[in-house]
Motif scaffolding. Structure first.
Motif, PDB file in Angstrom:
ATOM      1  N   ALA A 277       0.276  -0.979   0.081  1.00 18.49           N
ATOM      2  CA  ALA A 277      -0.293  -0.375   0.031  1.00 18.49           C
ATOM      3  C   ALA A 277       1.098   1.273   0.343  1.00 18.49           C
ATOM      4  CB  ALA A 277      -1.209  -0.026   1.050  1.00 18.49           C
ATOM      5  N   ARG A 278       0.064   2.435  -0.088  1.00 19.12           N
ATOM      6  CA  ARG A 278       0.918   3.677  -0.749  1.00 19.12           C
ATOM      7  C   ARG A 278       0.222   4.656   0.533  1.00 19.12           C
ATOM      8  NH1 ARG A 278       2.402   4.629  -6.293  1.00 19.12           N
ATOM      9  NH2 ARG A 278       0.766   4.509  -6.331  1.00 19.12           N
ATOM     10  N   THR A 279       1.411   5.048   1.604  1.00 22.12           N
ATOM     11  CA  THR A 279       0.605   5.742   2.346  1.00 22.12           C
ATOM     12  C   THR A 279       0.454   7.584   2.077  1.00 22.12           C
ATOM     13  OG1 THR A 279       1.706   6.005   4.213  1.00 22.12           O
ATOM     14  CG2 THR A 279       0.148   3.487   3.974  1.00 22.12           C
ATOM     15  N   PRO A 280      -0.034   8.520   2.748  1.00 22.40           N
ATOM     16  CA  PRO A 280       1.094   9.674   2.343  1.00 22.40           C
ATOM     17  C   PRO A 280       2.434   9.771   3.561  1.00 22.40           C
ATOM     18  CG  PRO A 280      -1.806   9.687   3.280  1.00 22.40           C
ATOM     19  CD  PRO A 280      -1.245   8.454   3.150  1.00 22.40           C
ATOM     20  N   ASN A 281       2.307   8.889   4.036  1.00 29.67           N
ATOM     21  CA  ASN A 281       3.851   8.944   4.967  1.00 29.67           C
ATOM     22  C   ASN A 281       4.591   8.084   3.834  1.00 29.67           C
ATOM     23  OD1 ASN A 281       2.757  10.193   7.067  1.00 29.67           O
ATOM     24  ND2 ASN A 281       1.678   8.394   8.330  1.00 29.67           N
ATOM     25  N   GLY A 282       4.672   7.054   3.034  1.00 22.99           N
ATOM     26  CA  GLY A 282       5.343   6.367   1.934  1.00 22.99           C
ATOM     27  C   GLY A 282       5.008   5.130   1.848  1.00 22.99           C
ATOM     28  N   ILE A 283       5.875   3.959   1.861  1.00 20.00           N
ATOM     29  CA  ILE A 283       5.338   2.714   1.255  1.00 20.00           C
ATOM     30  C   ILE A 283       4.857   2.020   2.325  1.00 20.00           C
ATOM     31  CG2 ILE A 283       5.644   0.761  -0.098  1.00 20.00           C
ATOM     32  CD1 ILE A 283       7.287   2.448  -1.500  1.00 20.00           C
ATOM     33  N   VAL A 284       3.332   0.532   2.529  1.00 13.67           N
ATOM     34  CA  VAL A 284       3.591  -0.647   3.461  1.00 13.67           C
ATOM     35  C   VAL A 284       3.806  -1.579   2.669  1.00 13.67           C
ATOM     36  CG1 VAL A 284       2.166  -1.222   4.938  1.00 13.67           C
ATOM     37  CG2 VAL A 284       2.370   1.453   5.195  1.00 13.67           C
ATOM     38  N   CYS A 285       4.565  -2.494   3.687  1.00 10.68           N
ATOM     39  CA  CYS A 285       4.992  -3.560   2.592  1.00 10.68           C
ATOM     40  C   CYS A 285       4.006  -4.716   4.304  1.00 10.68           C
ATOM     41  CB  CYS A 285       6.000  -4.337   2.147  1.00 10.68           C
ATOM     42  SG  CYS A 285       6.681  -3.682   0.751  1.00 10.68           S
ATOM     43  N   GLY A 286       2.896  -5.149   3.802  1.00  6.53           N
ATOM     44  CA  GLY A 286       2.284  -6.046   5.190  1.00  6.53           C
ATOM     45  C   GLY A 286       2.462  -7.273   4.647  1.00  6.53           C
ATOM     46  N   LEU A 287       3.505  -7.184   5.829  1.00  6.88           N
ATOM     47  CA  LEU A 287       4.017  -9.246   5.693  1.00  6.88           C
ATOM     48  C   LEU A 287       3.044  -9.935   6.567  1.00  6.88           C
ATOM     49  CD1 LEU A 287       7.737  -8.380   5.806  1.00  6.88           C
ATOM     50  CD2 LEU A 287       6.873  -8.051   3.766  1.00  6.88           C
ATOM     51  N   PRO A 288       2.888 -11.617   6.336  1.00 14.36           N
ATOM     52  CA  PRO A 288       2.266 -12.284   7.399  1.00 14.36           C
ATOM     53  C   PRO A 288       2.809 -12.211   8.350  1.00 14.36           C
ATOM     54  CG  PRO A 288       1.891 -12.455   5.227  1.00 14.36           C
ATOM     55  CD  PRO A 288       2.658 -12.349   4.912  1.00 14.36           C
ATOM     56  N   GLY A 289       2.407 -12.775   9.610  1.00 11.81           N
ATOM     57  CA  GLY A 289       3.586 -13.499  10.669  1.00 11.81           C
ATOM     58  C   GLY A 289       3.981 -13.873  11.001  1.00 11.81           C
ATOM     59  N   ILE A 296       8.152 -15.691   1.724  1.00 17.49           N
ATOM     60  CA  ILE A 296       8.058 -14.880   0.654  1.00 17.49           C
ATOM     61  C   ILE A 296       6.906 -14.431   0.647  1.00 17.49           C
ATOM     62  CG2 ILE A 296       5.745 -16.202  -0.718  1.00 17.49           C
ATOM     63  CD1 ILE A 296       5.941 -19.241   0.238  1.00 17.49           C
ATOM     64  N   SER A 297       6.608 -13.404   1.295  1.00 19.08           N
ATOM     65  CA  SER A 297       6.515 -12.475   0.453  1.00 19.08           C
ATOM     66  C   SER A 297       7.067 -11.471   0.683  1.00 19.08           C
ATOM     67  CB  SER A 297       6.012 -11.428   2.519  1.00 19.08           C
ATOM     68  OG  SER A 297       4.697 -12.293   2.120  1.00 19.08           O
ATOM     69  N   VAL A 298       8.746 -11.061   1.166  1.00 20.16           N
ATOM     70  CA  VAL A 298      10.116 -10.512   0.699  1.00 20.16           C
ATOM     71  C   VAL A 298      10.897 -10.344  -0.357  1.00 20.16           C
ATOM     72  CG1 VAL A 298      12.250 -10.567   1.414  1.00 20.16           C
ATOM     73  CG2 VAL A 298      10.650 -10.949   3.068  1.00 20.16           C
ATOM     74  N   ALA A 299      10.328 -11.905  -1.045  1.00 27.10           N
ATOM     75  CA  ALA A 299      10.879 -12.581  -2.207  1.00 27.10           C
ATOM     76  C   ALA A 299       9.995 -11.865  -2.734  1.00 27.10           C
ATOM     77  CB  ALA A 299      10.997 -13.996  -2.467  1.00 27.10           C
ATOM     78  N   THR A 300       8.419 -11.713  -2.499  1.00 25.42           N
ATOM     79  CA  THR A 300       7.549 -11.489  -3.686  1.00 25.42           C
ATOM     80  C   THR A 300       7.521  -9.798  -3.767  1.00 25.42           C
ATOM     81  OG1 THR A 300       6.260 -13.255  -3.266  1.00 25.42           O
ATOM     82  CG2 THR A 300       5.008 -11.548  -4.365  1.00 25.42           C
TER      83      THR A 300
END
Length: 387
Positions: A277-289, A296-300
């Motif tokens: 997601a892109r927010t006014p504060n920057g990019i958010v990469c939401g990774l599963p716990g 896999i999310s890091v690689a993807t």
């Protein structure tokens, strides 16, 4: 919940987001430029070789021979060479400047020296000016990571500094009241395994990563984590809370911040509930716990995002000849842990790290297919693996 993004499209989306953002650039001395990425293609300040250079120890000769009178000095590396007179020879060292008018080199091991003369077979054993690279020629394209060898190449070409991208910064917000950051699991709490692992992975991808911050499972704590004081990092990676459980406050927080979702779940197993997601504060990469899902999310999404920011190519997939049958996962791509020999690793649950710690990477099984032994499958390299 939106329709899951196909896995190849998720990689491309993250990469294109990175390409759309301009990182600052800086000129750095060669030693400090190592580990950065070229923002501009450097040009040679001198040709390589910078002058005609002898390739081995021997004698520079001029004239027909078969013997040449030796001059009473040696031509050594680091000294300007004088023109060689006709019928004469000079002993010359590897790397020395070739005397003008030289017609051949008698190699030391092929030479015979008697009473002030040298004889032996001669040939053009020298490197001509600009053989390797011409004056002003591009050394390396922009987007090339500056390795120690690249820094050495730039030095040989007469450069002192390189123009590189500033490294993207990455921060980590680790969600979960159940997590502790030291000691063994106890009292219903478990050890945070992502905090020690993910920053190092992102460092290896070309970012500068800060230490993770553990965030309480409250709406206020989540909002503060995603709306922190300036300056904001280029990327904020969150771990956990990417679904819609009773204490999953990531989505409500993103909504409150007015985030634009580029990815909300990916059709891949493990790793399905990742987001970008892109927010006014920057990019958010939401990774599963779950740890393997997070990797896999890091690689993807994270690795392609960083590659795009640094103007590197989209990370290439390798190839693995798998040694076992690997069942697919229906509508989703399956990323299956394999070892160096293409064998399916048994500890491959989403919450497991035992297999991740030893795997070569993830073999990619297409949707609606099953892989068979000896199939050559695309391979996602394990982020951070160095051998």
């Amino acid at each position: 919940m939106s329709t899951p993004t196909p896995w190849p499209e998720a990689r491309r989306t993250a990469y294109e987001l990175g390409l759309s953002i301009d990182l600052p650039t800086v000129e750095l001395p060669l030693d400090r430029a190592v580990g950065h990425t070229l923002a501009a293609a450097p040009a040679s300040a001198n040709p390589l070789p910078a002058f005609d250079t002898v390739a081995m120890d021997g004698y520079a000769v001029r004239g027909e021979g078969p013997a040449w009178d030796l001059l009473d000095y040696d031509q050594l590396a680091g000294h300007r060479a004088a023109e060689l007179p006709d019928g004469r020879a000079v002993r010359i060292a590897t790397g020395a400047q070739l005397p003008p008018k030289t017609e051949g080199i008698v190699r030391l091991e092929d030479s015979t020296v008697t009473e002030g003369t040298v004889s032996g077979p001669h040939q053009r054993d020298w490197r001509e000016t600009g053989d390797e690279i011409a004056l002003g020629e591009e050394l390396l394209p922009a987007g090339t990571p500056v390795s120690p060898a690249a820094a050495g190449f730039a030095a040989a070409a007469g450069l002192d500094r390189l123009t590189v991208f500033e490294k993207p910064t990455a921060a980590f917000a680790v969600f979960g009241d159940e997590l502790i950051d030291r000691g063994p699991a106890r009292d219903g709490k478990i050890r945070d395994s992502l905090g020690p692992m993910l920053p190092a992975m992102l460092e290896g991808l070309g970012a500068t990563a800060s230490r993770p911050v553990h965030v309480e499972d409250t709406p206020e704590a989540h909002y503060n984590a995603l709306n922190g004081p300036a300056p904001q990092p280029t990327i904020l990676c969150t771990t956990g809370g990417t679904m819609h459980g009773p204490v999953d406050y990531l989505h409500p927080t993103l909504k409150k911040l007015g985030a634009e979702y580029l990815i909300d779940t990916v059709a891949v197993r493990p790793g399905f509930p990742m987001l970008l997601a892109r927010t006014p504060n920057g990019i958010v990469c939401g990774l599963p716990g779950n740890p393997q899902s997070a990797v896999i999310s890091v690689a993807t999404i994270v690795a392609p995002l960083i590659a795009g920011l640094l103007r590197r190519p989209l990370p290439e997939l390798g190839v693995a000849a798998v040694a076992d049958d690997i069942p697919g996962r229906g509508d989703c791509h399956r990323l299956a842990l394999v070892d160096d020999f293409g064998r399916l690793i048994p500890h491959h649950g989403s919450a497991m790290l035992r297999g991740v710690a030893t795997a070569r990477g993830f073999a990619v099984v297409e949707p609606h297919t099953n892989a068979r032994r000896s199939d050559a499958l695309p391979l996602v390299p394990m982020p951070g693996r160095t051998s």
